[in-house]
Write an enzyme that holds these catalytic residues in place. Structure first.
Site, PDB file in Angstrom:
ATOM      1  N   ARG A   1      -4.599  -7.115 -11.184  1.00  0.00           N
ATOM      2  CA  ARG A   1      -5.375  -7.752 -10.224  1.00  0.00           C
ATOM      3  C   ARG A   1      -6.815  -6.980 -10.140  1.00  0.00           C
ATOM      4  O   ARG A   1      -6.791  -5.522  -9.743  1.00  0.00           O
ATOM      5  CB  ARG A   1      -4.883  -7.459  -8.608  1.00  0.00           C
ATOM      6  CG  ARG A   1      -6.063  -8.145  -7.660  1.00  0.00           C
ATOM      7  CD  ARG A   1      -5.456  -7.973  -6.130  1.00  0.00           C
ATOM      8  NE  ARG A   1      -4.301  -8.478  -6.075  1.00  0.00           N
ATOM      9  CZ  ARG A   1      -3.195  -7.943  -4.943  1.00  0.00           C
ATOM     10  NH1 ARG A   1      -3.923  -6.879  -4.155  1.00  0.00           N
ATOM     11  NH2 ARG A   1      -2.092  -8.464  -4.785  1.00  0.00           N
TER      12      ARG A   1
ATOM     13  N   ASP B   1      -0.966  -2.267  -4.188  1.00  0.00           N
ATOM     14  CA  ASP B   1      -2.250  -2.117  -3.615  1.00  0.00           C
ATOM     15  C   ASP B   1      -3.003  -0.702  -4.096  1.00  0.00           C
ATOM     16  O   ASP B   1      -2.346   0.009  -4.096  1.00  0.00           O
ATOM     17  CB  ASP B   1      -2.285  -2.463  -2.118  1.00  0.00           C
ATOM     18  CG  ASP B   1      -2.832  -4.023  -1.817  1.00  0.00           C
ATOM     19  OD1 ASP B   1      -2.875  -4.608  -2.718  1.00  0.00           O
ATOM     20  OD2 ASP B   1      -2.134  -4.287  -0.870  1.00  0.00           O
ATOM     21  N   MET B   2      -4.504  -0.768  -4.273  1.00  0.00           N
ATOM     22  CA  MET B   2      -5.161   0.200  -4.342  1.00  0.00           C
ATOM     23  C   MET B   2      -5.972   0.548  -3.210  1.00  0.00           C
ATOM     24  O   MET B   2      -6.325  -0.300  -2.617  1.00  0.00           O
ATOM     25  CB  MET B   2      -6.214   0.123  -5.575  1.00  0.00           C
ATOM     26  CG  MET B   2      -6.752   1.282  -6.174  1.00  0.00           C
ATOM     27  SD  MET B   2      -5.539   2.664  -6.997  1.00  0.00           S
ATOM     28  CE  MET B   2      -5.043   1.875  -8.446  1.00  0.00           C
TER      29      MET B   2
ATOM     30  N   LYS C   1       0.919  -1.334   0.036  1.00  0.00           N
ATOM     31  CA  LYS C   1      -0.028  -0.018  -0.025  1.00  0.00           C
ATOM     32  C   LYS C   1       1.018   1.187   0.073  1.00  0.00           C
ATOM     33  O   LYS C   1       1.452   1.436   0.890  1.00  0.00           O
ATOM     34  CB  LYS C   1      -0.931  -0.004   1.030  1.00  0.00           C
ATOM     35  CG  LYS C   1      -2.030  -1.193   1.090  1.00  0.00           C
ATOM     36  CD  LYS C   1      -2.713  -1.026   2.313  1.00  0.00           C
ATOM     37  CE  LYS C   1      -3.981  -1.869   2.161  1.00  0.00           C
ATOM     38  NZ  LYS C   1      -3.630  -3.219   2.205  1.00  0.00           N
TER      39      LYS C   1
ATOM     40  N   LYS D   1     -13.276  -5.969  -6.372  1.00  0.00           N
ATOM     41  CA  LYS D   1     -14.681  -5.387  -6.461  1.00  0.00           C
ATOM     42  C   LYS D   1     -14.594  -3.959  -5.777  1.00  0.00           C
ATOM     43  O   LYS D   1     -14.818  -2.995  -6.029  1.00  0.00           O
ATOM     44  CB  LYS D   1     -15.621  -5.948  -5.703  1.00  0.00           C
ATOM     45  CG  LYS D   1     -16.382  -7.275  -6.645  1.00  0.00           C
ATOM     46  CD  LYS D   1     -17.309  -7.744  -5.957  1.00  0.00           C
ATOM     47  CE  LYS D   1     -18.105  -9.020  -6.437  1.00  0.00           C
ATOM     48  NZ  LYS D   1     -19.362  -9.445  -5.948  1.00  0.00           N
TER      49      LYS D   1
END
Length: 308
Positions: free
Chosen positions: A184, A134-135, A100, A187
């Site tokens: 990746r 990571d988002m 992150k 949702k």
């Protein structure tokens, strides 16, 4: 259960709620369902078990929203140690790391963030591993993609995460479905305004499928992050329709969620990667896991009840 999600998202940012949850003697056994443990040794031991079962792993040293440069540096050093330990054990063919950017300085300085991300990528390259960025919440999307493009100039294997509930994501998928691009698709788990995300579950699922079609038809390497049986089946169909073999994409699931399904996919010859978090800063991650799936919250409440 869905009515509780806004409350759980609010609790994730509450210092008071965090103190109560972290200090409760009933919480830790439940947390261990979703988190490997506090230490890098815990993470390595769990990685060994998962790799031994035929599953792949991506490890997340927990921490986010870093508020000073020393904290960011400590996170980088934790990843460097983790990657060295993975290499020493010979695990890097099956294990990578997820990072992150808010944990390495995104809220402090763009230059610091990029430098710290580079340090992790250098360590990963030395270890023979890869990194996925990571988002986080939607306000960081553009900044994260900017860092991604900068890193890929030297480390073309750096992966990215796109969140299907964002209205913009289908376009981002088109931009990033290029040769060698590891993406990746998940949702999304953050509380966001309806102006930028689809709120209705069916709309999110439709967006996920549209995005998945783009990624499967593209030249990149799709990583299908979902626990939804229907979406997993659709992913398999779209992969076959696009002429993909089992090594040209993978499924991803969170540690502690649907482990039997993870094993089934692995046993059938699919690439299945487990997102494995570890560390002491587990609170925010844990609360999002409760908020995103009613089944997780029900499990947590049942566990608390049986401990009384």
């Amino acid at each position: 259960m869905t009515m509780l999600r806004p409350m759980l998202h609010a609790a994730a940012g509450s210092a008071t709620a965090r103190t109560v949850v972290e200090r409760s003697p009933l919480t830790r056994p439940v947390v261990r369902r979703f988190i490997a443990g506090d230490s890098v040794t815990d993470a390595i031991d769990t990685t060994e078990t998962l790799l031994g079962s035929g599953r792949l792993v991506t490890l997340d040293h927990l921490g986010e929203d870093t508020t000073n440069a020393d904290q960011a540096d400590a996170t980088v050093r934790a990843y460097q140690e983790l990657l060295k330990r993975l290499a020493d054990k010979g695990f890097t063919k099956g294990a990578e790391v997820s990072v992150k950017l808010s944990a390495v300085g995104q809220k402090l300085d763009a230059g610091l963030t990029l430098d710290n991300a580079r340090r992790i990528c250098v360590a990963a390259e030395s270890a023979g591993a890869t990194v996925t960025l990571d988002m986080e919440d939607h306000t960081t999307t553009d900044a994260t993609l900017t860092v991604l493009h900068e890193l890929r100039a030297d480390f073309p294997w750096v992966g990215a995460v796109l969140q299907a509930y964002l209205r913009r994501t289908e376009g981002d998928c088109r931009d990033l479905a290029t040769s060698g691009s590891r993406i990746r698709l998940c949702k999304g788990a953050y509380a966001e305004p309806s102006s930028v995300v689809f709120i209705d579950k069916q709309e999110v699922d439709k967006s996920y499928v549209r995005c998945l079609k783009v990624l499967m038809a593209g030249a990149g390497y799709p990583m299908v992050a979902s626990h939804d049986p229907r979406l997993i089946a659709i992913a398999g169909y779209l992969a076959a329709e696009a002429g993909r073999d089992a090594d040209s994409f993978e499924y991803q699931m969170l540690y502690g969620i649907r482990p039997d399904e993870q094993q089934r996919l692995a046993d059938e010859g699919n690439r299945i990667r487990v997102y494995l978090p570890y560390g002491t800063e587990w609170y925010g991650y844990f609360m999002r896991r409760l908020a995103e799936r009613p089944a997780n919250l029900a499990f947590f409440l049942r566990s608390l009840a049986t401990k009384n």
